[in-house]
Design a protein around this motif. Structure first.
Motif, short mmCIF file in Angstrom:
data_model
loop_
_atom_site.label_atom_id
_atom_site.label_comp_id
_atom_site.label_asym_id
_atom_site.label_seq_id
_atom_site.Cartn_x
_atom_site.Cartn_y
_atom_site.Cartn_z
N ARG A 53 88.43 -14.80 33.88
CA ARG A 53 89.27 -15.78 34.43
C ARG A 53 88.66 -16.31 35.73
N VAL A 88 88.26 -14.19 39.47
CA VAL A 88 87.80 -12.93 39.37
C VAL A 88 86.50 -12.96 40.09
N LEU A 101 91.74 -10.09 32.41
CA LEU A 101 91.15 -10.65 33.53
C LEU A 101 89.87 -11.09 33.27
N ARG A 114 94.85 -6.79 33.93
CA ARG A 114 95.64 -7.20 35.10
C ARG A 114 96.60 -6.19 35.92
#
Length: 193
Positions: free
Chosen positions: A74, A77, A157, A177
């Motif tokens: 994502r 990150v 993530l 997450r």
């Protein structure tokens, strides 16, 4: 203790009482005809659509081969965090094995697994999907779906195909997450808002 007079008095009162010869059970028989209420409940149960709260795609996906590498993160990150994930440097806190599952079974399991990871505060996990090398068409079906599903889950993530000793391209590391509770604990521990 009861006296002799009390006992005689009791027996006098009970002299007309007789033992019940039939078993002391109610005679209950299921009705053979369905009642209007029963029919209505049946109709309502079959007419009510089943709500699927699982957001994962069940449509066709882009087919991947056994040695294709899965990787995705994502925005936001950190590259160093993703690098550590890619190299398998985070401890694996949980694993999900999808071998021998149908696509629909895997879809349910992945959705539930990621939700459980968030609930229990697990951040770095591995999903074993297999390479699909035995498939005659060479397509890794579960791997193909997993590559589509993981970005669809807001709690994921990042992910990357595993290192060879963890299954290589037949497994994927997943970074999950933090739960709201864990975020709050971090804020309290480190004094930020």
């Amino acid at each position: 203790m009861t006296t002799k007079e009390e006992r005689l008095s009791f027996l006098e009162e009970m002299k007309d009482v007789r033992r019940i010869k039939k078993p002391n059970r109610a005679d209950i028989k299921a009705p053979k005809d369905l009642t209007p209420g029963h029919l209505e409940r049946q109709r309502a149960a079959t007419a009510r659509p089943i709500i699927d709260r699982n957001p994962l795609t069940s449509d066709m996906v882009e087919p991947l081969k056994a040695h294709d590498v899965l990787e995705w993160m994502r925005p936001g990150v950190q590259h160093g965090v993703f690098r550590k994930l890619r190299l398998g440097q985070y401890p694996i806190e949980a694993r999900l094995d999808l071998h021998r599952m149908t696509v629909e079974e895997a879809r349910r399991e992945v959705f539930t697994f990621i939700g459980d990871c968030v609930r229990y505060g697990l951040r770095s996990v591995i999903i074993l999907h297999g390479k699909g090398e035995r498939n005659p068409d060479g397509i890794a079906q579960l791997k193909s779906y997993l590559a589509k599903w993981l970005p669809e889950l807001n709690d994921v993530l990042a992910f990357h195909s595993a290192q060879k000793h963890h299954g290589g391209t037949g497994a994927v590391y997943v970074m999950v997450r933090k739960s709201e509770r864990d975020k709050q604990n971090n804020r309290e521990r480190h004094g930020s808002r």
